[in-house]
Design an enzyme around this catalytic site. Structure first.
Site, PDB file in Angstrom:
ATOM      1  CG  HIS A  53       6.016 -23.015 -30.939  1.00 54.67           C
ATOM      2  ND1 HIS A  53       5.690 -23.276 -29.775  1.00 54.67           N
ATOM      3  CD2 HIS A  53       4.730 -23.020 -31.419  1.00 54.67           C
ATOM      4  CE1 HIS A  53       4.575 -23.498 -29.156  1.00 54.67           C
ATOM      5  NE2 HIS A  53       3.812 -23.330 -30.290  1.00 54.67           N
ATOM      6  CE  LYS A 100       2.621 -20.436 -28.270  1.00 52.45           C
ATOM      7  NZ  LYS A 100       1.810 -20.477 -29.605  1.00 52.45           N
ATOM      8  CB  SER A 119       2.658 -25.399 -32.284  1.00 51.37           C
ATOM      9  OG  SER A 119       1.475 -26.140 -32.805  1.00 51.37           O
TER      10      SER A 119
HETATM   11  C1  LIG Z   1       0.414 -20.482 -29.773  1.00 56.45           C
HETATM   12  C2  LIG Z   1       0.410 -20.368 -31.304  1.00 56.45           C
HETATM   13  C3  LIG Z   1      -0.525 -19.428 -31.764  1.00 56.45           C
HETATM   14  C4  LIG Z   1      -1.414 -18.612 -30.806  1.00 56.45           C
HETATM   15  O1  LIG Z   1      -0.699 -17.582 -30.299  1.00 56.45           O
HETATM   16  P1  LIG Z   1      -1.253 -17.172 -28.966  1.00 56.45           P
HETATM   17  O2  LIG Z   1      -0.470 -15.809 -28.829  1.00 56.45           O
HETATM   18  O3  LIG Z   1      -1.084 -18.013 -27.773  1.00 56.45           O
HETATM   19  O4  LIG Z   1      -2.894 -16.833 -29.318  1.00 56.45           O
HETATM   20  C5  LIG Z   1      -0.771 -19.171 -33.127  1.00 56.45           C
HETATM   21  N1  LIG Z   1       0.347 -20.129 -34.020  1.00 56.45           N
HETATM   22  C6  LIG Z   1       0.989 -20.994 -33.523  1.00 56.45           C
HETATM   23  C7  LIG Z   1       1.479 -21.792 -34.413  1.00 56.45           C
HETATM   24  C8  LIG Z   1       0.909 -21.377 -31.981  1.00 56.45           C
HETATM   25  O5  LIG Z   1       1.832 -22.117 -31.572  1.00 56.45           O
END
Ligand SMILES: *Cc1c(COP(=O)(O)O)cnc(C)c1O
Length: 386
Positions: A203, A234, A175
């Site tokens: 992602h 996302k 990320s």
């Molecule tokens: C954003 C993210 C999360 C958390 O997801 P949310 O739905 O925003 O809580 C978990 N793992 C990774 C790698 C992320 O980038």
């Protein structure tokens, strides 16, 4: 009461502040009365603002209410959640899927159920904080291997006690770095050493692979990774997350995963929006094509300007700066030039690797990117980076 701690953070340029956005879903948003180009969203395919996705959320709200009312084990499981889970299982090619209210909750609720006392977790050093917290919540021993360093991982596997249950944990697409885990090698090591592989594809989902099925699809490993987690906040433009895998695992999670059992189910609107987003992303592959074309345009432009970029292969493009103060100052210059991209500092990234993290989406026009490159050039010169 917290003044001392806060001034400590400030002294290290680590204070975090919210940047209020007055209106807009991107790519143009209003910040402090000015129109700003947003280069920070993970809404990679522009689905958060898609009329069909929004309409599905509205209809689900009208039909089932603004909130789910309780955990699904308490007050029953609503159609939007069921529909989403079967659509996700089909999309990921797994027997079943289970949705969680967020990716953070999915990771902290799944990892401790997969492995406990007597087990060993081996996790990549740059894993997302929610994975680290999930590993800490498990009673298993927990070791870190160097980022994407397959031989380091192999040496840890070789050293472990014979027959010890082992879980390898990694992001699919990292990320804060925008690079990929070497899934073929990790998958082979997992097989050779009888370990299980857990990937968090927050992602990668919707972004990687010919059909957007994620990092595993990108590497042609669709059905070979037993535990695949992804998020709906996302590229899906909604919120929530899922774990896709064998149906016995899903039934087990329903019985044991604390962050599934002891929390209110996601609102029906989020689930319905995610199902609609999945439909749109499959029907309109041109969104992914636009995303990648934008990514190439911005990445090659930044490279030409002479920025120090991380070895990203994705729409996440980190510009490496080094210390926290310099990263903040670069982000402030960028905002003054009309571009919002955040400074990312410790503890999100290791010390002295502060950066400005830039993301593109399918919704940026080529002209947005060309304007952004002018802003990057000016801000980069003012900040002494190029
Ligand atoms: C954003 C993210 C999360 C958390 O997801 P949310 O739905 O925003 O809580 C978990 N793992 C990774 C790698 C992320 O980038």
């Amino acid at each position: 009461m917290f003044d001392k701690q806060l001034s400590e953070l400030a002294a290290h340029h680590l204070t975090r502040r919210l940047t209020p956005i007055q209106s807009g879903v991107g790519p143009m948003v209003e910040i402090a009365g000015r129109q700003i180009l947003l280069l920070a969203s993970n809404d990679y395919l522009g689905l958060a603002g898609h009329p069909e996705v929004i309409q599905s959320a509205i209809e689900a709200t009208q039909q089932f209410g603004a909130g789910a009312g309780a955990s699904r084990l308490l007050s029953g499981s609503l159609p939007p959640h069921q529909e989403l889970e079967s659509a996700l299982a089909q999309f990921k090619g797994t027997e079943a899927a289970l949705t969680f209210s967020s990716g953070y909750l999915a990771n902290i609720g799944t990892i401790p159920t997969l492995i406990g006392r007597d087990g060993l977790i081996l996790a990549d050093r740059l894993c997302h904080a929610s994975l680290i917290d999930g590993c800490r919540l498990s009673a298993a021993d927990f070791r870190i291997y160097r980022h994407n360093d397959v031989s380091h991982l192999q040496s840890l596997l070789a050293k472990r006690r014979n027959g010890r249950r082992t879980l390898i944990v990694t992001d699919g697409l990292f990320s804060m770095d925008g690079d990929l885990a070497p899934l073929p090698e990790l998958s082979r090591l997992a097989q050779d050493y009888e370990a299980d592989l857990y990937i968090d594809d927050a992602h990668g989902t919707g972004v990687m692979g010919p059909h957007g099925r994620g990092t595993a699809e990108h590497f042609g490993l669709d059905t070979q990774i037993p535990f695949q987690m992804g998020t709906l906040g996302k590229a899906f433009g909604s919120s929530g997350a899922y774990l896709a895998g064998p149906s016995a695992l899903i039934r087990y999670l329903i019985n044991t995963s604390r962050s599934f059992i002891f929390t209110t189910a996601p609102p029906p609107s989020s689930a319905a929006a995610a199902t609609a987003a999945l439909r749109v992303m499959q029907r309109e592959p041109e969104r992914r094509a636009r995303l990648w074309a934008n990514r190439e345009r911005l990445f090659s432009g930044l490279l030409r300007l002479g920025f120090n970029l991380s070895p990203s292969v994705s729409p996440i493009i980190p510009i490496l700066v080094g210390n926290a103060e310099a990263a903040l100052s670069f982000a402030e210059h960028l905002l003054a030039e009309g571009v919002y991209a955040p400074a990312i500092r410790p503890p999100t990234v290791p010390d002295e690797t502060s950066r400005v993290r830039v993301t593109v989406t399918s919704e940026h026009q080529p002209s947005h990117i060309d304007h952004a490159l002018i802003a990057f050039q000016r801000a980069g010169q003012l900040a002494g980076l190029i």
